[in-house]
Motif scaffolding. Sequence first.
Motif, PDB file in Angstrom:
ATOM      1  N   HIS A  79       0.839  -1.194   0.000  1.00  0.00           N
ATOM      2  CA  HIS A  79       0.000   0.000   0.000  1.00  0.00           C
ATOM      3  C   HIS A  79       0.882   1.255   0.000  1.00  0.00           C
ATOM      4  O   HIS A  79       1.869   1.318   0.739  1.00  0.00           O
ATOM      5  CB  HIS A  79      -0.867  -0.025   1.259  1.00  0.00           C
ATOM      6  CG  HIS A  79      -2.120   0.761   1.138  1.00  0.00           C
ATOM      7  ND1 HIS A  79      -2.115   2.114   1.032  1.00  0.00           N
ATOM      8  CD2 HIS A  79      -3.411   0.378   1.090  1.00  0.00           C
ATOM      9  CE1 HIS A  79      -3.370   2.544   0.945  1.00  0.00           C
ATOM     10  NE2 HIS A  79      -4.174   1.499   0.968  1.00  0.00           N
ATOM     11  N   GLU A  80       0.533   2.238  -0.818  1.00  0.00           N
ATOM     12  CA  GLU A  80       1.345   3.448  -0.900  1.00  0.00           C
ATOM     13  C   GLU A  80       1.452   4.163   0.452  1.00  0.00           C
ATOM     14  O   GLU A  80       2.477   4.776   0.767  1.00  0.00           O
ATOM     15  CB  GLU A  80       0.758   4.404  -1.949  1.00  0.00           C
ATOM     16  CG  GLU A  80       1.746   5.479  -2.325  1.00  0.00           C
ATOM     17  CD  GLU A  80       1.130   6.547  -3.215  1.00  0.00           C
ATOM     18  OE1 GLU A  80       1.751   6.895  -4.220  1.00  0.00           O
ATOM     19  OE2 GLU A  80       0.029   7.043  -2.892  1.00  0.00           O
ATOM     20  N   GLU A  81       0.383   4.091   1.237  1.00  0.00           N
ATOM     21  CA  GLU A  81       0.384   4.765   2.545  1.00  0.00           C
ATOM     22  C   GLU A  81       1.504   4.242   3.450  1.00  0.00           C
ATOM     23  O   GLU A  81       2.043   4.975   4.274  1.00  0.00           O
ATOM     24  CB  GLU A  81      -0.966   4.561   3.247  1.00  0.00           C
ATOM     25  CG  GLU A  81      -2.110   5.334   2.616  1.00  0.00           C
ATOM     26  CD  GLU A  81      -1.903   6.839   2.691  1.00  0.00           C
ATOM     27  OE1 GLU A  81      -1.470   7.317   3.746  1.00  0.00           O
ATOM     28  OE2 GLU A  81      -2.169   7.510   1.681  1.00  0.00           O
ATOM     29  N   VAL A  82       1.810   2.954   3.314  1.00  0.00           N
ATOM     30  CA  VAL A  82       2.867   2.368   4.152  1.00  0.00           C
ATOM     31  C   VAL A  82       4.217   2.975   3.775  1.00  0.00           C
ATOM     32  O   VAL A  82       5.008   3.371   4.636  1.00  0.00           O
ATOM     33  CB  VAL A  82       2.908   0.833   3.991  1.00  0.00           C
ATOM     34  CG1 VAL A  82       4.063   0.231   4.783  1.00  0.00           C
ATOM     35  CG2 VAL A  82       1.585   0.213   4.432  1.00  0.00           C
ATOM     36  N   LEU A  83       4.457   3.087   2.465  1.00  0.00           N
ATOM     37  CA  LEU A  83       5.715   3.681   2.002  1.00  0.00           C
ATOM     38  C   LEU A  83       5.793   5.146   2.393  1.00  0.00           C
ATOM     39  O   LEU A  83       6.842   5.648   2.791  1.00  0.00           O
ATOM     40  CB  LEU A  83       5.828   3.536   0.483  1.00  0.00           C
ATOM     41  CG  LEU A  83       6.018   2.096  -0.004  1.00  0.00           C
ATOM     42  CD1 LEU A  83       5.778   2.012  -1.499  1.00  0.00           C
ATOM     43  CD2 LEU A  83       7.422   1.601   0.323  1.00  0.00           C
TER      44      LEU A  83
ATOM     45  N   PHE B   3       8.475   6.976  -5.199  1.00  0.00           N
ATOM     46  CA  PHE B   3       9.431   6.392  -4.260  1.00  0.00           C
ATOM     47  C   PHE B   3      10.582   5.798  -5.048  1.00  0.00           C
ATOM     48  O   PHE B   3      10.394   5.312  -6.159  1.00  0.00           O
ATOM     49  CB  PHE B   3       8.759   5.309  -3.420  1.00  0.00           C
ATOM     50  CG  PHE B   3       7.618   5.824  -2.607  1.00  0.00           C
ATOM     51  CD1 PHE B   3       7.847   6.462  -1.398  1.00  0.00           C
ATOM     52  CD2 PHE B   3       6.323   5.712  -3.074  1.00  0.00           C
ATOM     53  CE1 PHE B   3       6.799   6.969  -0.661  1.00  0.00           C
ATOM     54  CE2 PHE B   3       5.269   6.221  -2.338  1.00  0.00           C
ATOM     55  CZ  PHE B   3       5.500   6.849  -1.129  1.00  0.00           C
ATOM     56  N   GLU B   7      13.953   2.619  -1.621  1.00  0.00           N
ATOM     57  CA  GLU B   7      12.961   2.776  -0.548  1.00  0.00           C
ATOM     58  C   GLU B   7      11.935   1.645  -0.580  1.00  0.00           C
ATOM     59  O   GLU B   7      11.591   1.059   0.447  1.00  0.00           O
ATOM     60  CB  GLU B   7      12.249   4.129  -0.684  1.00  0.00           C
ATOM     61  CG  GLU B   7      13.126   5.299  -0.284  1.00  0.00           C
ATOM     62  CD  GLU B   7      12.527   6.648  -0.677  1.00  0.00           C
ATOM     63  OE1 GLU B   7      12.945   7.649  -0.093  1.00  0.00           O
ATOM     64  OE2 GLU B   7      11.644   6.696  -1.575  1.00  0.00           O
ATOM     65  N   THR B  11      11.449  -1.396   2.356  1.00  0.00           N
ATOM     66  CA  THR B  11      10.192  -1.699   3.042  1.00  0.00           C
ATOM     67  C   THR B  11       9.778  -3.152   2.819  1.00  0.00           C
ATOM     68  O   THR B  11       9.367  -3.842   3.759  1.00  0.00           O
ATOM     69  CB  THR B  11       9.080  -0.746   2.544  1.00  0.00           C
ATOM     70  OG1 THR B  11       9.508   0.587   2.825  1.00  0.00           O
ATOM     71  CG2 THR B  11       7.767  -1.015   3.235  1.00  0.00           C
ATOM     72  N   PHE B  15       9.334  -6.495   5.714  1.00  0.00           N
ATOM     73  CA  PHE B  15       8.213  -7.414   5.942  1.00  0.00           C
ATOM     74  C   PHE B  15       8.566  -8.843   5.544  1.00  0.00           C
ATOM     75  O   PHE B  15       8.249  -9.792   6.241  1.00  0.00           O
ATOM     76  CB  PHE B  15       6.977  -6.969   5.147  1.00  0.00           C
ATOM     77  CG  PHE B  15       6.394  -5.679   5.637  1.00  0.00           C
ATOM     78  CD1 PHE B  15       5.993  -5.541   6.957  1.00  0.00           C
ATOM     79  CD2 PHE B  15       6.251  -4.597   4.783  1.00  0.00           C
ATOM     80  CE1 PHE B  15       5.462  -4.352   7.427  1.00  0.00           C
ATOM     81  CE2 PHE B  15       5.706  -3.406   5.240  1.00  0.00           C
ATOM     82  CZ  PHE B  15       5.317  -3.280   6.562  1.00  0.00           C
ATOM     83  N   GLU B  67      -5.415  -5.334   3.914  1.00  0.00           N
ATOM     84  CA  GLU B  67      -5.434  -4.183   3.019  1.00  0.00           C
ATOM     85  C   GLU B  67      -4.070  -3.530   2.853  1.00  0.00           C
ATOM     86  O   GLU B  67      -3.670  -3.163   1.758  1.00  0.00           O
ATOM     87  CB  GLU B  67      -6.396  -3.135   3.575  1.00  0.00           C
ATOM     88  CG  GLU B  67      -7.575  -2.896   2.673  1.00  0.00           C
ATOM     89  CD  GLU B  67      -8.599  -2.065   3.379  1.00  0.00           C
ATOM     90  OE1 GLU B  67      -8.363  -0.854   3.534  1.00  0.00           O
ATOM     91  OE2 GLU B  67      -9.643  -2.616   3.789  1.00  0.00           O
ATOM     92  N   TYR B  68      -3.374  -3.363   3.972  1.00  0.00           N
ATOM     93  CA  TYR B  68      -2.092  -2.663   3.911  1.00  0.00           C
ATOM     94  C   TYR B  68      -0.916  -3.611   3.681  1.00  0.00           C
ATOM     95  O   TYR B  68       0.203  -3.178   3.478  1.00  0.00           O
ATOM     96  CB  TYR B  68      -1.868  -1.848   5.195  1.00  0.00           C
ATOM     97  CG  TYR B  68      -2.736  -0.615   5.242  1.00  0.00           C
ATOM     98  CD1 TYR B  68      -2.299   0.591   4.701  1.00  0.00           C
ATOM     99  CD2 TYR B  68      -4.004  -0.665   5.781  1.00  0.00           C
ATOM    100  CE1 TYR B  68      -3.090   1.724   4.719  1.00  0.00           C
ATOM    101  CE2 TYR B  68      -4.820   0.450   5.804  1.00  0.00           C
ATOM    102  CZ  TYR B  68      -4.357   1.642   5.276  1.00  0.00           C
ATOM    103  OH  TYR B  68      -5.149   2.751   5.281  1.00  0.00           O
ATOM    104  N   GLY B  69      -1.180  -4.893   3.780  1.00  0.00           N
ATOM    105  CA  GLY B  69      -0.098  -5.852   3.580  1.00  0.00           C
ATOM    106  C   GLY B  69       0.886  -5.863   4.733  1.00  0.00           C
ATOM    107  O   GLY B  69       2.067  -6.142   4.563  1.00  0.00           O
ATOM    108  N   ILE B  70       0.397  -5.513   5.938  1.00  0.00           N
ATOM    109  CA  ILE B  70       1.265  -5.494   7.121  1.00  0.00           C
ATOM    110  C   ILE B  70       0.846  -6.640   8.035  1.00  0.00           C
ATOM    111  O   ILE B  70      -0.321  -6.746   8.384  1.00  0.00           O
ATOM    112  CB  ILE B  70       1.092  -4.162   7.894  1.00  0.00           C
ATOM    113  CG1 ILE B  70       1.518  -2.984   7.019  1.00  0.00           C
ATOM    114  CG2 ILE B  70       1.868  -4.187   9.203  1.00  0.00           C
ATOM    115  CD1 ILE B  70       1.157  -1.635   7.606  1.00  0.00           C
ATOM    116  N   MET B 254       5.222   3.425  10.578  1.00  0.00           N
ATOM    117  CA  MET B 254       4.336   2.405  10.044  1.00  0.00           C
ATOM    118  C   MET B 254       3.327   1.979  11.127  1.00  0.00           C
ATOM    119  O   MET B 254       2.144   1.795  10.850  1.00  0.00           O
ATOM    120  CB  MET B 254       5.193   1.229   9.580  1.00  0.00           C
ATOM    121  CG  MET B 254       4.515   0.151   8.820  1.00  0.00           C
ATOM    122  SD  MET B 254       3.803  -1.114   9.855  1.00  0.00           S
ATOM    123  CE  MET B 254       5.239  -1.799  10.633  1.00  0.00           C
ATOM    124  N   LEU B 257       0.597   4.533  11.510  1.00  0.00           N
ATOM    125  CA  LEU B 257      -0.393   4.420  10.434  1.00  0.00           C
ATOM    126  C   LEU B 257      -1.454   3.376  10.803  1.00  0.00           C
ATOM    127  O   LEU B 257      -2.659   3.612  10.694  1.00  0.00           O
ATOM    128  CB  LEU B 257       0.326   4.017   9.140  1.00  0.00           C
ATOM    129  CG  LEU B 257      -0.544   3.618   7.958  1.00  0.00           C
ATOM    130  CD1 LEU B 257      -1.225   4.837   7.361  1.00  0.00           C
ATOM    131  CD2 LEU B 257       0.284   2.912   6.885  1.00  0.00           C
TER     132      LEU B 257
END
Lengths: 89, 453
Positions: A79-83, B3, B7, B11, B15, B67-70, B254, B257
Motif C-alpha cells: 500500500h502506498e500509505e505504508v511507504l 518512491f 525505498e 520496506t 516485511f 489491506e495494507y499488507g502489514i 508504520m 499508520l
Amino acid sequence: MDAIVTVVGKDRVGIIAGVTQALSASGVNILSISQTILEEYFTMIMKVDIGHLSVDRKTLNARLEAEGGQLGVQITLIHEEVLKAMHRI
Amino acid sequence: MVFTNAEIDETIQMFRSQKLDIRTITMGISLRDCASASGAQSRQKIYDKICRYAENLVSVGEAISLEYGIPIINKRIAVTPIAMVAEASSDKSYVAFAHTLDAAARQTGVNFLGGFSALVQKGYTRGDRILIRSIPQALAETERVCASVNVASTQAGINMDAVRQMGFVVKALAGRTASTQGLGCAKLVVFANSVEDNPFMAGAYHGPGEGEVVINVGLSGPGVIKSALENLEKAPFDTVAETIKRTAFKITRMGELVAREASRRLNVPFGIIDLSLAPTPAVGDSVARILQEMGLERVGAPGSTAALALLNDAVKKGGIMASSHVGGLSGAFIPVTEDEGMVEAVQSGGLSLEKLEAMTCVCSVGLDMIAVPGDTPAQTLSGLIADEAAIGVINHKTTAVRVIPVPGMKAGDWVEFGGLLGGGPVMPVSTLSSKAFIDRGGRIPAPVHSFKN
C-alpha cells in the motif's frame, strides 16, 4: 487508492504478460511501469490503483501469489500509505 | 507520490525477510463502572462490556492487515486491574472473575487478555489481597488471562510484604501448572513502576488514569534493526546509534499508520505506540543477535550492558520522533526462552542470571522468561524480585520479573514451552539463602529524588 507492485525474479518469457493479466482480471488499473533487467534478474515496479477492485483483496493476493509461483518470481503488493509513512515526513 | 527503488525494496525486505510486524493491537477497556455489590452481577457487566467494545477488534485487525499488507500478529485486550473492580463485591475469591475474562477473550477472539492485576506498591486493600491470593488458581484454570502485580514504584518505595508474597505466588502457580512445566508463570509479571498503557503481554492492564476505551499498538522488529547494522562493520558507535534511530523512526511511523487506522475504524481513541524490540524464538527475530552485530561474540560478553544501553536509548529516540504519542515500555526486551540468541548464549555458559540482572538496568523491562530450578525457595524468588524492584525504583524505570521455577527440573535441564514462548535451559540461581532478609517484610522507603550523584 494507490499501491506499488514489485516483481522480482529470474527473467523468462511472459512475466509482464502474466502479471498484468492477473492484475487486470482483478480490476487493478496500472498507472506506471518501470522495468529493468540486471544481469539475468528481472525487476519491475508498477504503480497501480486498487480503488476499484472487481474481487476482494484476499482473492487478489491469492492470484498474485499463484501467478508468482507459476512464473517463478516474487510478486509483492504494498500500500502506498505504508511507504509514505516510512519514507516521507 | 514517487518512491525510489531502494525505498520500496527496503520496506518490502522489512516485511518479507526481516520479520517486521505489528505485534499487537491492544484495546484498553475501563471496567470501573462494572463494580457491584454482587460478584455475579459484576461479572455479567464485565463480560457484556468487553464483548461490546471488542466485538470488531479481531476482524478490523485482520482487515487492516490484509489491506495494507502489514502482518498484525495479535489482537488483545487490557482491562482495569481487577482488584479495583471486584473488591466492591463480597466475594472471597476472584477466580470466577478470571473465568469471566477468559470467556470474554474467547468470545471476542483475542488470544490474551491482561489485567487480572493489583497495584500494591504502597499497601494492600482488601481486594488486592483477595486478587493476589487468587492468582495461582485463576491462572492455572484459565487459558488466556494474564496477571500482573505492581510491588514497587519510585514514588512509593518497595512493598516488601508484597515482594515476599509474590515469591510464594510464583511457586504455587508453577506447582499448579506442573504438567505444563510451570507454564502458568509465563502469564504472570511482577512489576516495579508498571505503566498504564503497555500493550504487550503478559503485563498489560488498563491503568486507572486511562480513558474509557483506547487503542494501543505494540510493534516489533529486532530483525530490521539487525539488518540495518549488518553493513556497518567497524563503523563507530555514533553511526550505529544513528542507524538504529533512523530505522526505529521508520518502523514506528508504520505502526502509527496502523494505530490511527484501527482507531478510526473501531471508533475508539488512539492511545499510544509502543516500539519494543520483542524477540520471538524464530531465527532472525532476536535482540541478542543485534548486540552480537555490534561486535560481541555472544551476549554476556563484557560490553553487553553498554551495547544494550545504546540500543534501548536509540530505539526510544527514533520512536519518540516518529509519533506524537509514544508510551508503554518502548525499548528492547531481553527475554531468554523467547530469543534464540539468548538461549545460545546461556547454553554456551557465557550468560548468567547475574549478567542478565545487570542488563536489566538499561533494558526496557527486566528479567523475562527465565526458567529456574523447580526447587528454588520462594524467598529466593522474592529476592530476585526485590533486586529488580530496587533497580527500577532507583533508576526511575519499569522493571519486572517473569521467572518460571520449572517443577522437577534442575539447572541445565532443557524446558520447552512451545509457540512464541520458546524454550531454553534452566538457569542456575544462587543457592545462598535470602530467607531472613525476605521474611522481615515491611516497606523499603522511597528513594531520595535529589542529591543525584
